[in-house]
Design an enzyme around this catalytic site. Structure first.
Site, PDB file in Angstrom:
ATOM      1  N   HIS A 122      48.196  18.805  31.975  1.00 56.76           N
ATOM      2  CA  HIS A 122      47.285  19.947  32.158  1.00 56.76           C
ATOM      3  C   HIS A 122      47.580  21.030  31.118  1.00 56.76           C
ATOM      4  O   HIS A 122      48.521  21.811  31.269  1.00 56.76           O
ATOM      5  CB  HIS A 122      47.430  20.515  33.574  1.00 56.76           C
ATOM      6  CG  HIS A 122      46.852  19.630  34.627  1.00 56.76           C
ATOM      7  ND1 HIS A 122      45.531  19.695  34.995  1.00 56.76           N
ATOM      8  CD2 HIS A 122      47.406  18.642  35.353  1.00 56.76           C
ATOM      9  CE1 HIS A 122      45.289  18.785  35.924  1.00 56.76           C
ATOM     10  NE2 HIS A 122      46.417  18.127  36.161  1.00 56.76           N
ATOM     11  N   GLU A 146      45.887  23.646  30.606  1.00 51.96           N
ATOM     12  CA  GLU A 146      45.389  24.948  31.054  1.00 51.96           C
ATOM     13  C   GLU A 146      46.438  25.777  31.787  1.00 51.96           C
ATOM     14  O   GLU A 146      46.288  26.996  31.917  1.00 51.96           O
ATOM     15  CB  GLU A 146      44.150  24.775  31.944  1.00 51.96           C
ATOM     16  CG  GLU A 146      44.378  24.103  33.289  1.00 51.96           C
ATOM     17  CD  GLU A 146      44.320  22.579  33.237  1.00 51.96           C
ATOM     18  OE1 GLU A 146      44.108  21.963  34.299  1.00 51.96           O
ATOM     19  OE2 GLU A 146      44.502  22.001  32.143  1.00 51.96           O
ATOM     20  N   SER A 176      31.605  46.417  41.136  1.00 55.54           N
ATOM     21  CA  SER A 176      30.375  47.173  41.359  1.00 55.54           C
ATOM     22  C   SER A 176      30.235  48.313  40.352  1.00 55.54           C
ATOM     23  O   SER A 176      29.114  48.627  39.903  1.00 55.54           O
ATOM     24  CB  SER A 176      30.318  47.714  42.796  1.00 55.54           C
ATOM     25  OG  SER A 176      31.310  48.693  43.024  1.00 55.54           O
ATOM     26  N   SER A 177      31.356  48.915  39.939  1.00 55.10           N
ATOM     27  CA  SER A 177      31.294  50.026  38.978  1.00 55.10           C
ATOM     28  C   SER A 177      30.829  49.545  37.602  1.00 55.10           C
ATOM     29  O   SER A 177      30.000  50.190  36.954  1.00 55.10           O
ATOM     30  CB  SER A 177      32.660  50.705  38.859  1.00 55.10           C
ATOM     31  OG  SER A 177      33.080  51.218  40.105  1.00 55.10           O
ATOM     32  N   CYS A 202      43.610  14.591  32.798  1.00 57.81           N
ATOM     33  CA  CYS A 202      44.173  13.932  33.973  1.00 57.81           C
ATOM     34  C   CYS A 202      43.152  12.950  34.577  1.00 57.81           C
ATOM     35  O   CYS A 202      42.891  11.905  33.991  1.00 57.81           O
ATOM     36  CB  CYS A 202      44.639  14.982  34.983  1.00 57.81           C
ATOM     37  SG  CYS A 202      45.891  14.366  36.121  1.00 57.81           S
ATOM     38  N   GLY A 208      33.446  51.686  44.621  1.00 57.29           N
ATOM     39  CA  GLY A 208      34.549  52.322  43.905  1.00 57.29           C
ATOM     40  C   GLY A 208      35.413  51.322  43.191  1.00 57.29           C
ATOM     41  O   GLY A 208      36.303  51.691  42.432  1.00 57.29           O
ATOM     42  N   GLY A 209      35.161  50.015  43.420  1.00 60.88           N
ATOM     43  CA  GLY A 209      35.939  48.966  42.787  1.00 60.88           C
ATOM     44  C   GLY A 209      35.438  48.619  41.400  1.00 60.88           C
ATOM     45  O   GLY A 209      34.429  49.146  40.924  1.00 60.88           O
ATOM     46  N   VAL A 210      36.143  47.696  40.765  1.00 63.22           N
ATOM     47  CA  VAL A 210      35.858  47.340  39.380  1.00 63.22           C
ATOM     48  C   VAL A 210      34.487  46.689  39.240  1.00 63.22           C
ATOM     49  O   VAL A 210      33.664  47.095  38.407  1.00 63.22           O
ATOM     50  CB  VAL A 210      36.945  46.383  38.836  1.00 63.22           C
ATOM     51  CG1 VAL A 210      36.607  45.925  37.429  1.00 63.22           C
ATOM     52  CG2 VAL A 210      38.306  47.059  38.856  1.00 63.22           C
TER      53      VAL A 210
END
EC number: 6.3.5.2
Length: 508
Positions: free
Chosen positions: A166, A168, A225-226, A78, A221-223
C-alpha cells in the site's frame, strides 16, 4: 474541466487515503464503486484499482471487466493487483501466513518508470492474506521482498502495473514517490488541482449556475459551512442569506463569538436564539438516536420558519464535503442512507429548494486550503470539528439546561487550557462528555455525590481513524483541578484513552 485519475473502490479501508495522496500531488481524482463508475472520458488520464477486504478466490468476490479499461494506464493495489493477474491467467493463492505490516523491497528494477528513484531496502506496508504465486506470460516482476516474490509487476508493452503493498499509507516511505511516478509521469496528468484554481473555477461556475437567484444557508461557525458560504458570497454577493441557529447546545459564548467572527467577512448572517424550542423537544429523551432526530427536526422547523421570511429563495447552500458524498454510496450499490449530521435532511424537499454544494469534491484539508486562498481567518479555519447536534450527544442521558451549563463550563476550561498551553493546534478534536454517573467525593469535610466528566482529545487526518492524544500529565492534572474547583456539580474527571477504531470519537 481538468485531467483526472479514476479510483475504483473494491471496499478497502485505505481508498480515501489513495485519493488524498493523489490530491496532494495537485492532481484531481475521483472515487467510484467498482460496480458502477462513469465511462472514462477525454479527461481521464489513468485508473487506480483499490485494495479490498475480499479475496479474489471467494465466490462472488468483486469483479470487473478490466480489459475494457486497458487503453488507459492502470495501477492495481493489493486486491487490484491480484485481480489484474488473475483475469489475465495468473495464479493467486492463500498466503501461508497473513502478510501484514512493514517489509522492505529486496529487489527493484528501476528501469521501469513506476519505481524510478526508489531504492532497494525501501520500506513498504503489506496488508493481505493472498499472494500472487504465478504471473501471466506477458507480466514482468519488477520488485520483490524477502517473503513475497511478486511485490510489483508490469504488463509488457502496456502501462499497466500491480503492487502487493500500500503506497498510500505513511508506513510506505517512498509511497508518495511511487504514486507521483504513476500519476504524473506514466499517466501524464496535469498538476493543476490547486486551491487558487479551485476558487477561480468554482466562483465562475456558481455565477453561471445561480445567476440572480437567492440562496439561503445555515451556518455553524465551522470550517465547511464558512468556506462554502464565502465561495457562494463571492459569486452572488447580497443574494446569499445566512442563518445561524442557537440550539442551546453550543459551547460557552459560542453564539456571540461566531456572529462576531462573521461580521468582518461581509456575510449576511442572521442569528436566531431557539434554545427553548430545542430544550422542550429534548425533554425526557435519553436514546442517542431519539435526541439526534429531535435536534434535526427542530432545526428544520426553525430554519424553515426563518427562511420563509426571505422572499423568492430558490437554493439551499450546504457545506457537504467529499467524504460525505463517498460514504453515501456503498461499494456494491447506492446506499439508502446519507449522513444526517452533514446534510440538512428533508429541508430541500420541505422548502422546495434546489441544493448547491460547492465543496462536495474536497477533502477536509483541501477545504482549509481553499479557506486560506479566500483569506478566511485562522480562528475559523483552525477550529476543531464540532458535531452537528452539539453538546446534545456529549451529555449522555437526558438533557436539561443545568446539564448544558455544567458541560459548557467544563468544556470551556478544557479548550481554553489547550489554547493557553499551545496544545490546541496539535489536536484534531477535543471536548468533554457529561456522564450519567455520580461518584462519591470529599470536599473539605463534606462527602459529595456529584457528576463525572470525561475529557476526550484525538489526533486524526480526516476523522476516519483517530488516536488519543498523550496530553502532558501536568496539563491534565491542572485541568482536572480547575474543573472540580470551579464547576459546581462535578467532583471527578477522567480522560478517554481509546482510539478509533474500535471506539468512535464521540460517545454517542
Amino acid at each position: 474541466m481538468t485531467d483526472k485519475i479514476l479510483i475504483l473502490d473494491f471496499g478497502s479501508q485505505y481508498t480515501q487515503l489513495i485519493a488524498r495522496r493523489v490530491r496532494e500531488l495537485d492532481v484531481y481524482c475521483e472515487i467510484h464503486p467498482f460496480s458502477h463508475f462513469p465511462e472514462p472520458d477525454e479527461y481521464t488520464k489513468g485508473i487506480i484499482l483499490s485494495g479490498s477486504p475480499c479475496s479474489v478466490m471467494d465466490e462472488g468476490a468483486p469483479d470487473l471487466d478490466i480489459k475494457k479499461l486497458e487503453k488507459y494506464p492502470i495501477l492495481g493495489i493489493c486486491y487490484g493487483a491480484q485481480l489484474l493477474a488473475k483475469k489475465h491467467g495468473g495464479t493467486v493463492s492463500r498466503s501461508e501466513h497473513r502478510e501484514y505490516g512493514r517489509a522492505k523491497l529486496a529487489h527493484i528494477n528501476a528501469h521501469y518508470d513506476l519505481l524510478k528513484e526508489i531504492e532497494i531496502g525501501s520500506q513498504v506496508w503489506m496488508s493481505h492474506g493472498d499472494t500472487i504465486t504465478e504471473l501471466p506470460e506477458d507480466f514482468q516482476i519488477i520488485a520483490n521482498t524477502e517473503s513475497i516474490p511478486v511485490a510489483a509487476y508490469k504488463v509488457e508493452d502496456k502501462p499497466i502495473y500491480g503492487i502487493q503493498f500500500h503506497p498510500e499509507v505513511t508506513h510506505s516511505l517512498d509511497g508518495k514517490a511511487l504514486l507521483r511516478n504513476f500519476v504524473v509521469h506514466i499517466c501524464g496528468a496535469a498538476q493543476d488541482w490547486t486551491a487558487d484554481i479551485f476558487v477561480e473555477n468554482t466562483v465562475r461556475e456558481l455565477q453561471e449556475k445561480l445567476g440572480d437567484d437567492k440562496v439561503v444557508m445555515g451556518l455553524s461557525g465551522g470550517v465547511d459551512s464558512s468556506v462554502a458560504a464565502t465561495l457562494i458570497h463571492q459569486a452572488i454577493g447580497k443574494n446569499l442569506y445566512c442563518i445561524f441557529v442557537d440550539n442551546g447546545l453550543l459551547r460557552k459564548n459560542e453564539f456571540e463569538q461566531v456572529l462576531e467572527s462573521y461580521e468582518g467577512m461581509g456575510l449576511n448572517v442572521k442569528g436566531v436564539d431557539a434554545k427553548e424550542d430545542f430544550y422542550k423537544a429534548l425533554e425526557g429523551l435519553t436514546d442517542p438516536e431519539d435526541k439526534r432526530k429531535a435536534i434535526g427536526r427542530v432545526f428544520i422547523e426553525v430554519f424553515d420558519r426563518e427562511a420563509h421570511t426571505i422572499k423568492d429563495v430558490k437554493w439551499l447552500g450546504q457545506g457537504t464535503i467529499y467524504p460525505d458524498v463517498i460514504e453515501s454510496v456503498s461499494v456494491n450499490g447506492p446506499s439508502v442512507t446519507i449522513k444526517s449530521h452533514h446534510n440538512v435532511g428533508g429541508l430541500p424537499e420541505k422548502m422546495n429548494l434546489k441544493v448547491v454544494e460547492p465543496l462536495n469534491l474536497l477533502f477536509k484539508d483541501e477545504v482549509r486550503n481553499v479557506g486560506r486562498a479566500l483569506e478566511i481567518t485562522d480562528n475559523i479555519l483552525g477550529r476543531h470539528p464540532f458535531p452537528g447536534p452539539g453538546l446534545g450527544i456529549r451529555i449522555l442521558g437526558d438533557i436539561t439546561p443545568d446539564k448544558v451549563r455544567i458541560l459548557q463550563e467544563v468544556d470551556d476550561i478544557f479548550i481554553s487550557g489547550l489554547k493557553e498551553n499551545n496544545l490546541y493546534d496539535e489536536v484534531w478534536q477535543a471536548g468533554a462528555v457529561l456522564l450519567p454517573v455520580q461518584s462519591v467525593g470529599v470536599m473539605g469535610d463534606e462527602r459529595t455525590y456529584e457528576q463525572v466528566v470525561a475529557l476526550r482529545a484525538v489526533t486524526s487526518l480526516d476523522g476516519m481513524t483517530a488516536d488519543w492524544v498523550h496530553l502532558p500529565y501536568e496539563f491534565l492534572a491542572d485541568t482536572s483541578n480547575k474543573i472540580i474547583n470551579r464547576v459546581k456539580g462535578v467532583n471527578r474527571v477522567v480522560y478517554d484513552i481509546s482510539s478509533k477504531p474500535p471506539a468512535t470519537i464521540e460517545w454517542e
